[in-house]
Design a protein around this motif. Structure first.
Motif, PDB file in Angstrom:
ATOM      1  N   LEU A   1      -2.316  -7.550  -5.561  1.00 12.07           N
ATOM      2  CA  LEU A   1      -1.518  -8.614  -6.443  1.00 12.07           C
ATOM      3  C   LEU A   1      -0.302  -8.202  -7.903  1.00 12.07           C
ATOM      4  CD1 LEU A   1      -3.406 -12.105  -6.303  1.00 12.07           C
ATOM      5  CD2 LEU A   1      -1.317 -11.451  -7.189  1.00 12.07           C
ATOM      6  N   THR A   2      -1.349  -7.367  -8.473  1.00  9.86           N
ATOM      7  CA  THR A   2      -0.309  -7.050  -9.278  1.00  9.86           C
ATOM      8  C   THR A   2       0.582  -5.836  -9.565  1.00  9.86           C
ATOM      9  OG1 THR A   2      -2.507  -7.602 -10.163  1.00  9.86           O
ATOM     10  CG2 THR A   2      -1.384  -6.301 -12.062  1.00  9.86           C
ATOM     11  N   ASN A   3       0.628  -4.246  -8.064  1.00 12.62           N
ATOM     12  CA  ASN A   3       1.241  -3.857  -7.822  1.00 12.62           C
ATOM     13  C   ASN A   3       2.614  -4.669  -7.732  1.00 12.62           C
ATOM     14  OD1 ASN A   3       0.246  -1.718  -8.158  1.00 12.62           O
ATOM     15  ND2 ASN A   3      -0.932  -1.390  -6.935  1.00 12.62           N
ATOM     16  N   SER A   4       2.464  -5.925  -7.154  1.00 16.15           N
ATOM     17  CA  SER A   4       3.215  -7.322  -6.182  1.00 16.15           C
ATOM     18  C   SER A   4       4.614  -7.300  -7.482  1.00 16.15           C
ATOM     19  CB  SER A   4       2.998  -8.184  -5.300  1.00 16.15           C
ATOM     20  OG  SER A   4       4.166  -8.847  -4.340  1.00 16.15           O
ATOM     21  N   LEU A   5       3.370  -8.102  -8.379  1.00 16.40           N
ATOM     22  CA  LEU A   5       4.360  -9.214  -9.708  1.00 16.40           C
ATOM     23  C   LEU A   5       5.075  -7.974 -10.631  1.00 16.40           C
ATOM     24  CD1 LEU A   5       1.275 -11.585 -10.765  1.00 16.40           C
ATOM     25  CD2 LEU A   5       3.600 -12.088  -9.598  1.00 16.40           C
ATOM     26  N   GLY A   6       4.032  -6.589 -10.356  1.00 21.22           N
ATOM     27  CA  GLY A   6       4.771  -5.384 -11.595  1.00 21.22           C
ATOM     28  C   GLY A   6       6.049  -5.394 -11.124  1.00 21.22           C
ATOM     29  N   LYS A   7       6.468  -5.051  -9.603  1.00 18.07           N
ATOM     30  CA  LYS A   7       7.468  -5.131  -8.509  1.00 18.07           C
ATOM     31  C   LYS A   7       8.092  -6.070  -9.132  1.00 18.07           C
ATOM     32  CE  LYS A   7       8.889  -3.043  -4.144  1.00 18.07           C
ATOM     33  NZ  LYS A   7       8.574  -3.623  -2.550  1.00 18.07           N
ATOM     34  N   ALA A   8       8.380  -7.238  -9.764  1.00 19.38           N
ATOM     35  CA  ALA A   8       9.006  -8.239  -9.029  1.00 19.38           C
ATOM     36  C   ALA A   8       9.611  -8.415 -10.179  1.00 19.38           C
ATOM     37  CB  ALA A   8       8.299  -9.268  -8.850  1.00 19.38           C
ATOM     38  N   ALA A   9       8.497  -8.044 -11.546  1.00 21.97           N
ATOM     39  CA  ALA A   9       9.477  -8.331 -12.879  1.00 21.97           C
ATOM     40  C   ALA A   9      10.069  -6.845 -12.814  1.00 21.97           C
ATOM     41  CB  ALA A   9       8.208  -8.025 -13.488  1.00 21.97           C
ATOM     42  N   GLU A  10       9.962  -5.579 -12.500  1.00 20.65           N
ATOM     43  CA  GLU A  10      10.565  -4.250 -12.961  1.00 20.65           C
ATOM     44  C   GLU A  10      11.787  -4.820 -12.106  1.00 20.65           C
ATOM     45  OE1 GLU A  10       9.205  -0.883 -10.548  1.00 20.65           O
ATOM     46  OE2 GLU A  10       7.713  -1.236 -11.882  1.00 20.65           O
ATOM     47  N   ARG A  11      12.131  -5.865 -10.769  1.00 21.96           N
ATOM     48  CA  ARG A  11      13.622  -6.262 -10.312  1.00 21.96           C
ATOM     49  C   ARG A  11      13.684  -7.292 -10.732  1.00 21.96           C
ATOM     50  NH1 ARG A  11      13.468  -3.879  -4.443  1.00 21.96           N
ATOM     51  NH2 ARG A  11      13.061  -1.969  -4.729  1.00 21.96           N
ATOM     52  N   GLY A  12      13.912  -7.894 -11.763  1.00 18.93           N
ATOM     53  CA  GLY A  12      14.673  -9.296 -12.815  1.00 18.93           C
ATOM     54  C   GLY A  12      13.989 -10.332 -12.271  1.00 18.93           C
ATOM     55  N   LYS A  13      13.105 -10.583 -10.775  1.00 17.50           N
ATOM     56  CA  LYS A  13      12.424 -11.272 -10.058  1.00 17.50           C
ATOM     57  C   LYS A  13      11.765 -12.549 -10.894  1.00 17.50           C
ATOM     58  CE  LYS A  13      14.308 -10.238  -6.800  1.00 17.50           C
ATOM     59  NZ  LYS A  13      15.888 -10.320  -5.633  1.00 17.50           N
ATOM     60  N   MET A  14      11.046 -12.133 -12.296  1.00 21.95           N
ATOM     61  CA  MET A  14      10.854 -12.725 -12.929  1.00 21.95           C
ATOM     62  C   MET A  14      10.547 -11.957 -14.227  1.00 21.95           C
ATOM     63  SD  MET A  14       6.671 -12.297 -12.290  1.00 21.95           S
ATOM     64  CE  MET A  14       7.666 -13.478 -10.741  1.00 21.95           C
ATOM     65  N   THR A  15      10.755 -13.041 -15.453  1.00 24.62           N
ATOM     66  CA  THR A  15      10.379 -12.239 -16.412  1.00 24.62           C
ATOM     67  C   THR A  15       9.073 -11.309 -17.036  1.00 24.62           C
ATOM     68  OG1 THR A  15       9.648 -13.899 -17.973  1.00 24.62           O
ATOM     69  CG2 THR A  15      11.992 -13.152 -18.011  1.00 24.62           C
ATOM     70  N   GLU A  16       8.261 -10.819 -17.775  1.00 25.94           N
ATOM     71  CA  GLU A  16       7.337 -10.125 -17.977  1.00 25.94           C
ATOM     72  C   GLU A  16       6.376 -11.171 -18.378  1.00 25.94           C
ATOM     73  OE1 GLU A  16       7.287  -6.489 -20.425  1.00 25.94           O
ATOM     74  OE2 GLU A  16       8.533  -5.153 -18.762  1.00 25.94           O
ATOM     75  N   GLU A  17       6.699 -12.144 -19.451  1.00 25.05           N
ATOM     76  CA  GLU A  17       5.704 -13.423 -19.942  1.00 25.05           C
ATOM     77  C   GLU A  17       5.570 -14.295 -18.348  1.00 25.05           C
ATOM     78  OE1 GLU A  17       9.012 -13.080 -21.188  1.00 25.05           O
ATOM     79  OE2 GLU A  17       8.071 -12.000 -22.817  1.00 25.05           O
ATOM     80  N   GLU A  18       6.087 -14.361 -17.324  1.00 31.02           N
ATOM     81  CA  GLU A  18       6.352 -15.177 -16.087  1.00 31.02           C
ATOM     82  C   GLU A  18       5.346 -14.379 -16.116  1.00 31.02           C
ATOM     83  OE1 GLU A  18       9.978 -17.248 -15.591  1.00 31.02           O
ATOM     84  OE2 GLU A  18      10.472 -15.672 -14.903  1.00 31.02           O
TER      85      GLU A  18
END
Ligand SMILES: CC(=O)CC(=O)SCCNC(=O)CCNC(=O)[C@H](O)C(C)(C)COP(=O)(O)OP(=O)(O)OC[C@H]1O[C@@H](n2cnc3c(N)ncnc32)[C@H](O)[C@@H]1OP(=O)(O)O
Ligand SMILES: NC(=O)C1=CN([C@@H]2O[C@H](COP(=O)(O)OP(=O)(O)OC[C@H]3O[C@@H](n4cnc5c(N)ncnc54)[C@H](OP(=O)(O)O)[C@@H]3O)[C@@H](O)[C@H]2O)C=CC1
Length: 282
Positions: free
Chosen positions: A44-61
């Protein structure tokens, strides 16, 4: 429905938990062992990291999403949940036992118990509880954070209020597109997809074409994002075989019968991406 429980943190449980937490819900995830929980948390953490990397969410989100997630090996901690989504292995007995436990531990009178099953009749899970009117299928697609669709499958026993609440959650809260299907094994998507995947496996097994040519055929010829053998590896060959078995048990049609090669690969533990080897090596 502010408090959600997710049972199972494999590829679908982790994805569903991520989708719910990203939508602002308080999410508790249960697994059987601490080890499985750690694997799920990492997924789950990796997927969220990927989403942040891909600009799908900010690091704060991303951090706020992680803060809305908690993990446990004790289903007793689900007492206060408004909705529980079960996403464990595609096995009727295992799921039935979990629904019996959830029925005991989830104490809110209006709480909904949902299953992410791909093919097991929802009514079988509903009647294992004392609240068959509040059991429904909420079926996400893999990868859950990316795919827009959710199938809603009311059992014969499901109440209108449960359907309305599930529909509102999927559409308004999670921002997914819901389609409705009757409680027939495979619902809409797997009823169409699984015979196609099984046909591709039979084609490979009979030597008509190589795995690459079968996959390239559908990727380059029909613009599918991945060919059928890659997709079977993504889903998990154990899941493909279990879904085929449920559908075969329901309809007794040869097109749903799992080909011997699929069964042998499951027997060998070559389950696709999740074990590092399937039709391809990962
Ligand atoms: C068995 C059942 O019961 C039912 C089922 O689920 S059947 C299976 C259904 N699933 C499918 O058919 C999957 C088909 N394959 C695909 O859709 C794609 O190949 C795939 C999404 C799996 C991977 O696609 P890809 O292009 O190789 O990967 P990738 O570039 O990493 O991601 C694709 C998009 O998702 C986004 N994404 C990836 N991970 C993400 C995450 N965790 N959160 C948000 N977005 C994410 C990426 O940013 C990218 O978006 P853009 O196109 O806007 O840049
Ligand atoms: N894969 C896919 O593409 C899709 C699958 N589905 C459905 O989602 C469900 C899960 O599939 P998927 O995530 O792919 O499978 P996985 O094999 O990735 O994960 C299953 C998870 O369930 C856990 N589990 C098994 N028994 C229990 C239990 N008693 N209590 C809690 N957790 C348990 C497993 O833990 P452990 O490893 O420790 O046993 C594992 O983490 C299935 O019903 C499947 O049909 C739906 C849509 C798409």
């Amino acid at each position: 429905m502010a408090r959600v429980g997710v049972v199972g943190c494999g590829q679908m449980g982790a994805g569903i938990a991520e989708v719910c937490a990203r939508s602002g819900l308080d999410v508790k995830v249960a697994e059987t062992t601490g080890e499985a929980l750690e694997l799920g948390r990492t997924r789950l953490t990796n997927s969220l990291g990927k989403a942040a990397e891909r600009g799908k969410m900010t690091e704060e989100e991303r951090d706020a999403t992680l803060a809305r997630l908690s993990f446990t090996t004790d289903l007793g901690e689900f007492a206060d949940r408004d909705l529980v989504i079960e996403a464990v292995v595609e096995n009727e007995q295992v799921k039935t036992e979990i629904f019996q436990v959830l029925d005991q531990v989830v104490t809110r009178p209006d709480a909904i118990l949902a299953s992410n099953t791909s093919s097991i009749p929802l009514v079988k899970l509903a009647v294992a509880t004392s609240r068959p009117d509040r059991v429904i299928g909420i079926h996400f697609f893999n990868p859950a954070p990316v795919q827009e669709l959710v199938e809603l499958i009311p059992a014969l026993t499901t109440g209108e209020e449960t359907i309305k609440r599930a529909q509102a959650l999927v559409g308004k809260v999670l921002g997914k597109h819901a389609i409705r299907a009757q409680d027939r094994s495979g619902f809409v998507v797997n009823a169409l997809l699984i015979p196609y995947l099984l046909s591709a496996i039979r084609m490979f097994e009979s030597g008509i074409a190589s795995r690459e040519d079968i996959d390239n055929g559908m990727e380059m010829g029909c613009a599918h994002p991945m060919g059928p053998l890659k997709l079977a590896d993504l889903i998990g060959l154990d899941t493909v075989a279990s879904v085929a078995d449920s559908m075969y048990a329901e309809y007794k049609e040869p097109l749903y019968a799992a080909p011997p090669l699929l069964q042998r690969m499951v027997d060998a533990g070559r389950l696709g991406r999740k074990t590092g080897s399937g039709f391809y090596t990962y």
